[in-house]
Design an enzyme around this catalytic site. Structure first.
Site, PDB file in Angstrom:
ATOM      1  N   CYS A  83       1.944  -1.441  15.557  1.00  0.00           N
ATOM      2  CA  CYS A  83       2.052  -1.434  14.116  1.00  0.00           C
ATOM      3  C   CYS A  83       1.295  -2.684  13.438  1.00  0.00           C
ATOM      4  O   CYS A  83       1.764  -3.779  13.750  1.00  0.00           O
ATOM      5  CB  CYS A  83       3.320  -1.133  13.692  1.00  0.00           C
ATOM      6  SG  CYS A  83       3.572  -0.855  11.705  1.00  0.00           S
ATOM      7  N   CYS A 111      -0.752   2.377   9.148  1.00  0.00           N
ATOM      8  CA  CYS A 111       0.268   1.410   8.208  1.00  0.00           C
ATOM      9  C   CYS A 111       0.050   0.172   8.393  1.00  0.00           C
ATOM     10  O   CYS A 111      -0.179  -0.429   9.200  1.00  0.00           O
ATOM     11  CB  CYS A 111       1.828   1.608   8.894  1.00  0.00           C
ATOM     12  SG  CYS A 111       2.280   3.290   9.133  1.00  0.00           S
ATOM     13  N   CYS A 169       7.053  -6.672   7.413  1.00  0.00           N
ATOM     14  CA  CYS A 169       7.911  -6.299   8.154  1.00  0.00           C
ATOM     15  C   CYS A 169       8.173  -7.200   9.312  1.00  0.00           C
ATOM     16  O   CYS A 169       7.390  -7.872   9.901  1.00  0.00           O
ATOM     17  CB  CYS A 169       7.725  -5.033   8.877  1.00  0.00           C
ATOM     18  SG  CYS A 169       8.919  -4.058   9.810  1.00  0.00           S
ATOM     19  N   CYS A 211       3.685   8.543   0.157  1.00  0.00           N
ATOM     20  CA  CYS A 211       4.419   7.429   1.304  1.00  0.00           C
ATOM     21  C   CYS A 211       4.519   6.071   0.501  1.00  0.00           C
ATOM     22  O   CYS A 211       3.462   5.575   0.378  1.00  0.00           O
ATOM     23  CB  CYS A 211       3.529   7.746   2.551  1.00  0.00           C
ATOM     24  SG  CYS A 211       4.030   6.509   3.720  1.00  0.00           S
ATOM     25  N   CYS A 271       7.178  -3.804  15.990  1.00  0.00           N
ATOM     26  CA  CYS A 271       6.810  -2.895  16.734  1.00  0.00           C
ATOM     27  C   CYS A 271       5.151  -3.116  17.317  1.00  0.00           C
ATOM     28  O   CYS A 271       4.483  -3.367  16.621  1.00  0.00           O
ATOM     29  CB  CYS A 271       6.548  -1.359  15.998  1.00  0.00           C
ATOM     30  SG  CYS A 271       8.372  -0.972  15.652  1.00  0.00           S
ATOM     31  N   GLU A 300       0.955  -1.130  -0.105  1.00  0.00           N
ATOM     32  CA  GLU A 300       0.082  -0.102   0.032  1.00  0.00           C
ATOM     33  C   GLU A 300       0.893   1.129  -0.033  1.00  0.00           C
ATOM     34  O   GLU A 300       2.112   1.306   0.383  1.00  0.00           O
ATOM     35  CB  GLU A 300      -1.052   0.172   1.208  1.00  0.00           C
ATOM     36  CG  GLU A 300      -0.329  -0.152   2.666  1.00  0.00           C
ATOM     37  CD  GLU A 300      -1.383  -0.243   3.456  1.00  0.00           C
ATOM     38  OE1 GLU A 300      -1.633  -1.517   3.969  1.00  0.00           O
ATOM     39  OE2 GLU A 300      -1.909   0.741   3.941  1.00  0.00           O
TER      40      GLU A 300
HETATM   41  N1  SAH Z   1       9.914   0.990   9.716  1.00  0.00           N
HETATM   42  C1  SAH Z   1       9.976   2.551   9.722  1.00  0.00           C
HETATM   43  C2  SAH Z   1       8.943   2.755   9.029  1.00  0.00           C
HETATM   44  C3  SAH Z   1       7.415   2.505   9.558  1.00  0.00           C
HETATM   45  S1  SAH Z   1       6.184   3.607   9.382  1.00  0.00           S
HETATM   46  C4  SAH Z   1      10.081   2.899  11.162  1.00  0.00           C
HETATM   47  O1  SAH Z   1       9.848   2.307  12.051  1.00  0.00           O
HETATM   48  O2  SAH Z   1      10.240   4.234  11.174  1.00  0.00           O
HETATM   49  C5  SAH Z   1       6.186   5.177   9.901  1.00  0.00           C
HETATM   50  C6  SAH Z   1       6.186   5.607  11.442  1.00  0.00           C
HETATM   51  O3  SAH Z   1       4.545   5.350  11.778  1.00  0.00           O
HETATM   52  C7  SAH Z   1       6.819   4.969  12.378  1.00  0.00           C
HETATM   53  O4  SAH Z   1       7.394   5.984  13.288  1.00  0.00           O
HETATM   54  C8  SAH Z   1       5.749   4.030  13.146  1.00  0.00           C
HETATM   55  O5  SAH Z   1       6.468   3.864  14.226  1.00  0.00           O
HETATM   56  C9  SAH Z   1       4.647   4.605  13.046  1.00  0.00           C
HETATM   57  N2  SAH Z   1       3.574   3.728  13.454  1.00  0.00           N
HETATM   58  C10 SAH Z   1       3.196   2.454  12.898  1.00  0.00           C
HETATM   59  N3  SAH Z   1       2.266   2.121  13.018  1.00  0.00           N
HETATM   60  C11 SAH Z   1       1.600   3.316  13.829  1.00  0.00           C
HETATM   61  C12 SAH Z   1       0.272   3.524  14.647  1.00  0.00           C
HETATM   62  N4  SAH Z   1      -0.606   2.264  14.475  1.00  0.00           N
HETATM   63  N5  SAH Z   1       0.097   4.536  15.059  1.00  0.00           N
HETATM   64  C13 SAH Z   1       1.113   5.563  15.121  1.00  0.00           C
HETATM   65  N6  SAH Z   1       2.098   5.387  14.616  1.00  0.00           N
HETATM   66  C14 SAH Z   1       2.460   4.344  14.025  1.00  0.00           C
END
Ligand code: SAH
Length: 348
Positions: A119, A333, A112, A105, A116, A92
């Site tokens: 996420c 995401c 992944c 984006c 986290c 996406e």
């Molecule tokens: N792997 C990369 C890109 C991830 S997405 C990274 O970790 O930075 C971009 C941002 O969105 C990251 O800071 C991630 O931690 C955050 N993110 C992911 N899911 C989220 C959610 N449900 N709510 C808020 N931020 C989120």
């Protein structure tokens, strides 16, 4: 194995064309069709001889993502795209319209493996990394679909870009190439969960791109509660890598801090955060967490978000609360791809 023609630099393409016994100027023409005119297929390339197209079909693959769905926000015009890759995987991407230009984006991996906790992209682990052409074509497909120029790129979709380092770098070379879309390095942001050795490697490339670091906790303990990768790299190492990035490139670091109600949004958290970033030339992006149904994290209350912001501002730290784009078309995401995968499973 076939060559992935859209992942080749102009020079590499020249070599490939000569290998096929063709004249080098054809490389320039092909490159322009792929990276400027954004052709979906060889069929669109009117000045390329049929015989060459046939040779290319035999020796190369041509990445062209298939648009599966697009949702448009009624609130702000944000669009979420779901694309299908040649092997049947899905990714996406998001298109956002700002006053200063259009931003895309992109995803860097299918799934992944960073884990986290809040996420959605990581719930089923990593399927595979994307090729440079699959990262590029998310932007090309959106550009074609909207008919508008893309001026900013953020690598903040599904996946950990620094877990796909070589392809990421190739992608950056291609998207910033003056013979291609020619997007300025300064308009590119790469977001990482903090893979220290690759942050340093990236710093040594001395590019002018922005590095965004996902912090989400202001102490080692808090950070590793939310981010398993933090067990591998201590917060002090990660901050040192950020300082190193700034020293090598002169580019201000962005810290992303997703606020989770009752978890990392207290006064104490804000104070620790001030101390942690105090000496770094940075900008902090506060992101109200987007709750996913698989976890019971909740968004911080509005008043707590503002209080948190205020504490940082008092210490003269640049801070913004991320504008939530496309809230009505749902989705943290990875939610779109996940929902799609589940709907296919439900049907079968
Ligand atoms: N792997 C990369 C890109 C991830 S997405 C990274 O970790 O930075 C971009 C941002 O969105 C990251 O800071 C991630 O931690 C955050 N993110 C992911 N899911 C989220 C959610 N449900 N709510 C808020 N931020 C989120």
């Amino acid at each position: 194995m076939k060559t992935d023609i859209k992942s080749l630099s102009l020079n590499e393409l020249k070599t490939e064309i000569e290998r096929l016994g063709e004249k080098a100027f054809r490389a320039k023409q092909l490159y322009e069709w792929m990276h400027v005119k954004l052709a979906r297929d060889y069929d669109e390339m009117t000045n390329i001889p049929k015989s060459l197209k046939e040779k290319l079909r035999e020796s190369c693959t041509y990445t062209s993502l298939k648009e599966v769905t697009v949702q448009t926000s009624k609130l702000d015009g944000t669009r979420k795209y779901l694309f299908e890759l040649a092997d049947g995987n899905f990714v996406e991407s998001v298109w956002m319209k700002y006053h200063h230009g259009n931003s895309v984006c992109i995803s860097s991996q299918v799934g992944c493996r960073m884990g986290c906790r809040f996420c959605a992209s990581t719930l089923d682990g990593l399927e595979r990394s994307l090729t440079p052409s699959e990262m590029l074509d998310q932007i090309y497909a959106i550009s074609r679909s909207t008919g508008e120029r893309v001026s900013n790129v953020v690598v903040m979709g599904t996946g950990e870009p620094l877990d796909n380092y070589d392809n990421l770098l190739k992608f950056i070379q291609l998207i910033t190439d003056e013979n291609g879309l020619n997007i300025s390095q300064r308009n590119i942001t790469v977001s990482t969960c903090g893979i220290v050795e690759n942050m340093k490697r990236l710093a040594d490339e001395k590019l002018q791109i922005t590095l965004a670091l996902s912090l989400h906790g202001s102490t080692q303990e808090k950070r590793q509660e939310l981010m398993p990768i933090a067990r591998k790299y201590d917060i002090s190492e990660v901050m040192d890598a950020c300082r190193y990035y700034f020293d090598q490139t002169g580019r201000r670091i962005t810290f992303e801090y997703s606020l989770v109600g009752g978890v990392n949004d207290t006064d104490e958290d804000a104070e620790n955060l001030c101390r942690l970033v105090g000496d770094i030339n940075c900008h902090i992006n506060l992101i109200p967490v987007n709750p996913i149904k698989e976890r019971d994290y909740i968004e911080s209350e509005r008043k707590d978000i503002l209080k948190f912001q205020n504490k940082l501002e008092k210490k003269h730290i640049n801070v913004t609360i991320r504008r939530e784009m496309g809230r009505d078309i749902d989705g943290a995401c990875g939610q779109l791809r996940r929902r799609h995968a589940q709907s296919i499973t439900d049907e079968s």
